[in-house]
Design a protein around this motif. Structure first.
Motif, PDB file in Angstrom:
ATOM      1  N   LYS A  38      64.108 -16.022  18.040  1.00 55.83           N
ATOM      2  CA  LYS A  38      64.834 -14.810  17.691  1.00 55.83           C
ATOM      3  C   LYS A  38      64.364 -14.358  16.316  1.00 55.83           C
TER       4      LYS A  38
ATOM      5  N   SER B 188      62.684 -10.248  19.107  1.00 60.32           N
ATOM      6  CA  SER B 188      63.992 -10.592  19.659  1.00 60.32           C
ATOM      7  C   SER B 188      65.073 -10.393  18.602  1.00 60.32           C
TER       8      SER B 188
ATOM      9  N   VAL C 193      69.057 -11.075  17.257  1.00 56.67           N
ATOM     10  CA  VAL C 193      70.213 -11.964  17.352  1.00 56.67           C
ATOM     11  C   VAL C 193      71.336 -11.375  16.509  1.00 56.67           C
TER      12      VAL C 193
ATOM     13  N   LEU D  51      75.138  -9.096  21.894  1.00 50.05           N
ATOM     14  CA  LEU D  51      74.162  -8.049  22.195  1.00 50.05           C
ATOM     15  C   LEU D  51      74.573  -7.229  23.404  1.00 50.05           C
TER      16      LEU D  51
ATOM     17  N   GLU E 107      67.566  -7.560  24.898  1.00 44.44           N
ATOM     18  CA  GLU E 107      67.552  -8.588  23.855  1.00 44.44           C
ATOM     19  C   GLU E 107      66.365  -8.427  22.919  1.00 44.44           C
ATOM     20  N   GLU E 108      65.418  -7.557  23.271  1.00 41.78           N
ATOM     21  CA  GLU E 108      64.218  -7.379  22.463  1.00 41.78           C
ATOM     22  C   GLU E 108      63.996  -5.902  22.180  1.00 41.78           C
TER      23      GLU E 108
ATOM     24  N   CYS F 276      74.852  -4.426  18.551  1.00 38.95           N
ATOM     25  CA  CYS F 276      75.653  -5.639  18.413  1.00 38.95           C
ATOM     26  C   CYS F 276      77.122  -5.217  18.385  1.00 38.95           C
TER      27      CYS F 276
END
Length: 289
Positions: free
Chosen positions: A2, A172, A174, A181, A185-186, A200
Protein backbone atom coordinates in the motif's frame (compact mmCIF):
# COMPACT_ATOMS: atom_id res chain seq x y z
CA UNK A 1 1.88 -3.15 -0.88
CA UNK A 2 0.00 0.00 0.00
CA UNK A 3 1.41 3.38 -0.95
CA UNK A 4 4.34 4.04 -3.29
CA UNK A 5 6.64 1.41 -4.76
CA UNK A 6 9.23 4.15 -5.34
CA UNK A 7 10.96 6.46 -2.88
CA UNK A 8 13.23 9.41 -3.63
CA UNK A 9 15.93 11.27 -1.74
CA UNK A 10 14.89 14.93 -1.44
CA UNK A 11 17.08 17.42 0.48
CA UNK A 12 18.65 14.62 2.49
CA UNK A 13 15.34 12.95 3.40
CA UNK A 14 13.58 9.95 1.83
CA UNK A 15 10.00 10.45 0.69
CA UNK A 16 7.29 8.37 2.42
CA UNK A 17 7.77 4.61 2.59
CA UNK A 18 5.09 2.15 1.41
CA UNK A 19 3.40 -0.28 3.78
CA UNK A 20 3.16 -4.05 3.46
CA UNK A 21 -0.26 -5.22 4.69
CA UNK A 22 -1.10 -8.88 5.23
CA UNK A 23 -3.72 -10.30 2.87
CA UNK A 24 -6.17 -12.43 4.86
CA UNK A 25 -8.32 -13.81 2.04
CA UNK A 26 -7.61 -17.32 0.74
CA UNK A 27 -8.26 -18.99 -2.63
CA UNK A 28 -10.67 -21.83 -3.32
CA UNK A 29 -9.92 -25.21 -4.87
CA UNK A 30 -7.26 -25.44 -7.59
CA UNK A 31 -9.00 -25.02 -10.97
CA UNK A 32 -8.92 -27.92 -13.42
CA UNK A 33 -6.65 -27.68 -16.46
CA UNK A 34 -7.97 -29.49 -19.55
CA UNK A 35 -5.42 -32.00 -20.87
CA UNK A 36 -3.13 -31.14 -17.96
CA UNK A 37 -2.51 -31.92 -14.30
CA UNK A 38 -0.98 -30.44 -11.15
CA UNK A 39 2.73 -31.25 -10.70
CA UNK A 40 2.69 -30.91 -6.93
CA UNK A 41 0.05 -29.48 -4.63
CA UNK A 42 -0.04 -28.44 -0.99
CA UNK A 43 -3.05 -28.90 1.27
CA UNK A 44 -5.68 -26.10 1.34
CA UNK A 45 -6.30 -23.40 2.42
CA UNK A 46 -4.26 -21.55 -0.20
CA UNK A 47 -3.00 -18.21 1.07
CA UNK A 48 -1.98 -15.04 -0.77
CA UNK A 49 1.26 -15.77 -2.66
CA UNK A 50 0.86 -19.58 -2.82
CA UNK A 51 1.61 -21.04 -6.26
CA UNK A 52 0.65 -24.27 -8.04
CA UNK A 53 2.51 -25.67 -11.05
CA UNK A 54 0.96 -27.62 -13.95
CA UNK A 55 2.18 -29.77 -16.81
CA UNK A 56 0.43 -30.98 -19.97
CA UNK A 57 -0.21 -34.51 -21.20
CA UNK A 58 2.03 -36.00 -23.86
CA UNK A 59 1.48 -34.61 -27.35
CA UNK A 60 0.17 -31.36 -25.82
CA UNK A 61 2.10 -28.09 -25.52
CA UNK A 62 1.59 -25.54 -22.73
CA UNK A 63 0.69 -21.98 -23.70
CA UNK A 64 1.10 -19.37 -20.96
CA UNK A 65 2.73 -19.50 -17.52
CA UNK A 66 3.16 -23.01 -16.14
CA UNK A 67 2.07 -21.94 -12.63
CA UNK A 68 -0.83 -20.00 -11.14
CA UNK A 69 -0.68 -17.89 -7.97
CA UNK A 70 -3.24 -17.00 -5.31
CA UNK A 71 -3.53 -13.19 -5.30
CA UNK A 72 -5.97 -11.54 -2.87
CA UNK A 73 -8.34 -14.52 -2.91
CA UNK A 74 -8.28 -15.15 -6.68
CA UNK A 75 -6.15 -17.52 -8.78
CA UNK A 76 -4.22 -15.95 -11.66
CA UNK A 77 -5.27 -17.22 -15.14
CA UNK A 78 -4.64 -20.84 -16.08
CA UNK A 79 -2.31 -21.78 -18.93
CA UNK A 80 -3.65 -23.79 -21.88
CA UNK A 81 -2.71 -27.25 -23.12
CA UNK A 82 -2.92 -27.26 -26.93
CA UNK A 83 -2.43 -30.34 -29.09
CA UNK A 84 1.09 -29.99 -30.50
CA UNK A 85 -0.03 -30.78 -34.06
CA UNK A 86 -2.69 -28.05 -33.82
CA UNK A 87 -0.34 -25.17 -32.90
CA UNK A 88 -0.71 -22.20 -35.25
CA UNK A 89 2.08 -20.45 -37.16
CA UNK A 90 2.82 -16.70 -37.17
CA UNK A 91 3.06 -14.37 -40.17
CA UNK A 92 5.68 -11.60 -40.39
CA UNK A 93 3.37 -8.71 -41.24
CA UNK A 94 5.69 -5.67 -41.20
CA UNK A 95 6.27 -3.98 -44.56
CA UNK A 96 9.51 -2.75 -46.14
CA UNK A 97 8.54 0.82 -45.22
CA UNK A 98 8.20 -0.16 -41.54
CA UNK A 99 11.13 -2.53 -40.93
CA UNK A 100 13.78 -4.69 -42.53
CA UNK A 101 12.47 -7.76 -44.34
CA UNK A 102 13.40 -11.22 -43.05
CA UNK A 103 14.45 -14.31 -45.02
CA UNK A 104 11.00 -15.86 -44.53
CA UNK A 105 7.51 -14.69 -43.59
CA UNK A 106 5.98 -17.71 -41.79
CA UNK A 107 7.30 -18.95 -38.43
CA UNK A 108 6.54 -21.95 -36.22
CA UNK A 109 5.36 -21.89 -32.61
CA UNK A 110 8.13 -20.86 -30.17
CA UNK A 111 10.33 -19.54 -33.02
CA UNK A 112 12.11 -16.27 -32.20
CA UNK A 113 12.88 -13.36 -34.51
CA UNK A 114 14.84 -10.10 -34.39
CA UNK A 115 13.90 -7.08 -36.53
CA UNK A 116 14.83 -3.42 -36.84
CA UNK A 117 12.38 -0.60 -37.50
CA UNK A 118 13.24 1.96 -40.20
CA UNK A 119 15.14 4.98 -38.89
CA UNK A 120 16.28 3.23 -35.69
CA UNK A 121 19.38 1.28 -34.70
CA UNK A 122 17.81 -0.66 -31.82
CA UNK A 123 16.80 -4.24 -32.57
CA UNK A 124 13.47 -5.59 -31.33
CA UNK A 125 12.77 -9.22 -30.43
CA UNK A 126 9.60 -11.31 -30.47
CA UNK A 127 8.49 -14.95 -30.15
CA UNK A 128 5.72 -16.79 -32.01
CA UNK A 129 3.25 -18.20 -29.47
CA UNK A 130 0.49 -20.28 -31.10
CA UNK A 131 -0.20 -17.86 -33.94
CA UNK A 132 0.52 -14.61 -32.07
CA UNK A 133 3.68 -12.58 -31.61
CA UNK A 134 4.81 -11.87 -28.06
CA UNK A 135 5.37 -8.96 -27.88
CA UNK A 136 3.34 -7.76 -30.88
CA UNK A 137 5.36 -6.60 -33.89
CA UNK A 138 5.25 -2.82 -33.80
CA UNK A 139 7.21 0.04 -35.36
CA UNK A 140 4.91 2.86 -34.25
CA UNK A 141 6.43 4.89 -31.45
CA UNK A 142 3.84 5.81 -28.85
CA UNK A 143 4.61 8.83 -26.70
CA UNK A 144 2.97 8.81 -23.30
CA UNK A 145 2.77 11.49 -20.65
CA UNK A 146 3.98 10.90 -17.13
CA UNK A 147 1.75 11.76 -14.17
CA UNK A 148 2.65 14.23 -11.42
CA UNK A 149 3.01 12.94 -7.86
CA UNK A 150 -0.28 11.33 -6.72
CA UNK A 151 -2.84 13.56 -4.99
CA UNK A 152 -3.38 13.43 -1.23
CA UNK A 153 -6.76 11.78 -0.65
CA UNK A 154 -8.72 13.09 2.38
CA UNK A 155 -8.65 10.70 5.38
CA UNK A 156 -6.06 8.46 3.66
CA UNK A 157 -2.59 7.69 5.00
CA UNK A 158 -0.11 10.41 4.12
CA UNK A 159 1.32 10.00 0.61
CA UNK A 160 4.03 12.65 0.21
CA UNK A 161 6.36 12.14 -2.76
CA UNK A 162 7.96 14.10 -5.57
CA UNK A 163 8.23 11.05 -7.86
CA UNK A 164 6.51 11.18 -11.25
CA UNK A 165 4.80 8.00 -12.51
CA UNK A 166 4.68 6.58 -16.02
CA UNK A 167 1.54 5.70 -17.98
CA UNK A 168 -0.09 2.53 -16.60
CA UNK A 169 1.64 2.59 -13.22
CA UNK A 170 -0.55 2.18 -10.12
CA UNK A 171 -0.47 3.27 -6.49
CA UNK A 172 -2.45 1.46 -3.77
CA UNK A 173 -4.35 3.61 -1.27
CA UNK A 174 -4.81 2.86 2.43
CA UNK A 175 -7.22 4.80 4.64
CA UNK A 176 -6.61 6.09 8.15
CA UNK A 177 -7.94 4.17 11.15
CA UNK A 178 -11.75 4.14 11.38
CA UNK A 179 -12.08 4.85 7.64
CA UNK A 180 -12.69 2.43 4.78
CA UNK A 181 -12.04 2.63 1.03
CA UNK A 182 -14.98 3.20 -1.26
CA UNK A 183 -14.54 2.31 -4.97
CA UNK A 184 -11.14 1.20 -6.35
CA UNK A 185 -8.19 0.31 -4.12
CA UNK A 186 -5.66 1.74 -6.58
CA UNK A 187 -5.20 4.96 -8.52
CA UNK A 188 -3.89 4.59 -12.08
CA UNK A 189 -1.71 6.91 -14.17
CA UNK A 190 -3.28 7.33 -17.62
CA UNK A 191 -2.53 9.96 -20.26
CA UNK A 192 -0.81 12.20 -17.72
CA UNK A 193 -3.66 12.14 -15.19
CA UNK A 194 -4.55 10.01 -12.17
CA UNK A 195 -7.68 7.92 -12.73
CA UNK A 196 -10.10 6.00 -10.45
CA UNK A 197 -9.43 8.11 -7.36
CA UNK A 198 -11.34 6.52 -4.43
CA UNK A 199 -12.73 8.05 -1.24
CA UNK A 200 -12.03 7.16 2.38
CA UNK A 201 -15.38 7.15 4.20
CA UNK A 202 -15.93 6.81 7.93
CA UNK A 203 -16.74 3.34 9.20
CA UNK A 204 -20.30 3.32 10.55
CA UNK A 205 -21.16 1.34 13.69
CA UNK A 206 -24.15 -1.02 13.91
CA UNK A 207 -26.94 -0.89 16.51
CA UNK A 208 -27.89 -3.79 18.75
CA UNK A 209 -28.74 -6.71 16.42
CA UNK A 210 -32.36 -7.92 16.54
CA UNK A 211 -33.48 -11.02 18.40
CA UNK A 212 -34.41 -14.14 16.49
CA UNK A 213 -37.16 -16.49 17.57
CA UNK A 214 -35.87 -19.46 19.64
CA UNK A 215 -32.28 -18.10 19.45
CA UNK A 216 -29.77 -15.97 21.34
CA UNK A 217 -26.55 -14.15 20.49
CA UNK A 218 -23.30 -15.85 21.39
CA UNK A 219 -20.12 -13.83 21.97
CA UNK A 220 -17.69 -14.52 19.09
CA UNK A 221 -14.61 -13.60 21.13
CA UNK A 222 -15.34 -15.60 24.26
CA UNK A 223 -17.60 -18.31 22.77
CA UNK A 224 -20.08 -18.03 25.61
CA UNK A 225 -23.63 -16.80 25.81
CA UNK A 226 -24.11 -13.39 27.40
CA UNK A 227 -27.19 -11.40 28.22
CA UNK A 228 -28.09 -8.93 25.50
CA UNK A 229 -28.56 -6.21 28.10
CA UNK A 230 -24.83 -6.40 28.88
CA UNK A 231 -23.82 -5.86 25.24
CA UNK A 232 -22.73 -2.41 23.99
CA UNK A 233 -25.31 -0.31 22.19
CA UNK A 234 -23.08 0.07 19.11
CA UNK A 235 -20.81 -2.42 17.35
CA UNK A 236 -17.85 -1.19 15.25
CA UNK A 237 -17.72 -1.83 11.51
CA UNK A 238 -16.44 -5.36 10.87
CA UNK A 239 -17.79 -6.81 14.15
CA UNK A 240 -18.94 -10.42 13.94
CA UNK A 241 -21.55 -12.09 16.14
CA UNK A 242 -22.88 -15.64 16.26
CA UNK A 243 -26.36 -16.91 17.05
CA UNK A 244 -27.15 -20.15 18.83
CA UNK A 245 -30.51 -21.93 18.97
CA UNK A 246 -32.48 -23.41 21.85
CA UNK A 247 -32.60 -27.18 22.32
CA UNK A 248 -34.75 -28.79 19.65
CA UNK A 249 -33.96 -26.10 17.08
CA UNK A 250 -31.17 -25.71 14.56
CA UNK A 251 -29.67 -22.80 12.58
CA UNK A 252 -31.15 -22.70 9.08
CA UNK A 253 -28.24 -20.80 7.51
CA UNK A 254 -24.82 -19.45 8.50
CA UNK A 255 -24.92 -18.59 12.22
CA UNK A 256 -22.62 -15.55 11.89
CA UNK A 257 -23.62 -11.97 11.10
CA UNK A 258 -21.24 -9.11 10.22
CA UNK A 259 -21.53 -5.34 10.68
CA UNK A 260 -20.97 -3.65 7.31
CA UNK A 261 -21.15 0.17 7.28
CA UNK A 262 -23.94 0.45 9.85
CA UNK A 263 -25.96 -2.57 8.71
CA UNK A 264 -25.96 -6.20 9.82
CA UNK A 265 -25.78 -8.96 7.24
CA UNK A 266 -28.86 -11.19 6.83
CA UNK A 267 -30.04 -12.91 10.02
CA UNK A 268 -30.24 -16.69 10.41
CA UNK A 269 -33.39 -18.52 11.58
CA UNK A 270 -33.89 -21.19 14.21
CA UNK A 271 -36.09 -23.94 12.79
CA UNK A 272 -37.54 -26.96 14.61
CA UNK A 273 -35.97 -30.35 14.12
CA UNK A 274 -37.84 -32.61 11.69
CA UNK A 275 -40.64 -34.31 13.66
CA UNK A 276 -40.52 -37.36 11.38
CA UNK A 277 -36.81 -37.77 12.13
CA UNK A 278 -37.65 -37.64 15.85
CA UNK A 279 -40.34 -40.34 15.43
CA UNK A 280 -37.90 -42.62 13.60
CA UNK A 281 -35.31 -42.22 16.36
CA UNK A 282 -37.95 -43.01 19.03
CA UNK A 283 -39.03 -46.11 17.07
CA UNK A 284 -35.42 -47.33 16.78
CA UNK A 285 -34.89 -46.72 20.51
CA UNK A 286 -37.98 -48.78 21.40
CA UNK A 287 -36.93 -51.59 19.06
CA UNK A 288 -33.47 -51.81 20.67
CA UNK A 289 -34.96 -51.91 24.15
Amino acid sequence: MKGFNKIQCVDGQWTDLPMCIEVESTCGDIPELHYGSVVESSVPPYHHGDSVEFNCKEEFTMIGHKSITCISGMWTPLPQCIATDKLEKCNYSLTRQEANLLSKTVFDHNEKISYKCRGTIKQKHSTCINGRWDPELNCTEVTTQSCPPPPQIPNAQNMATTVNYQDGEKVSVVCQDNYILQDAEEIVCKDGRWQSIPRCVEKLACPQPPRIEHGTIKSCEFSEEIEESLKPKLYPHGSKLNYTCEDGFRISEKDEITCQMGKWSSLPRCVGEDSMQTKILVSIFKTIH
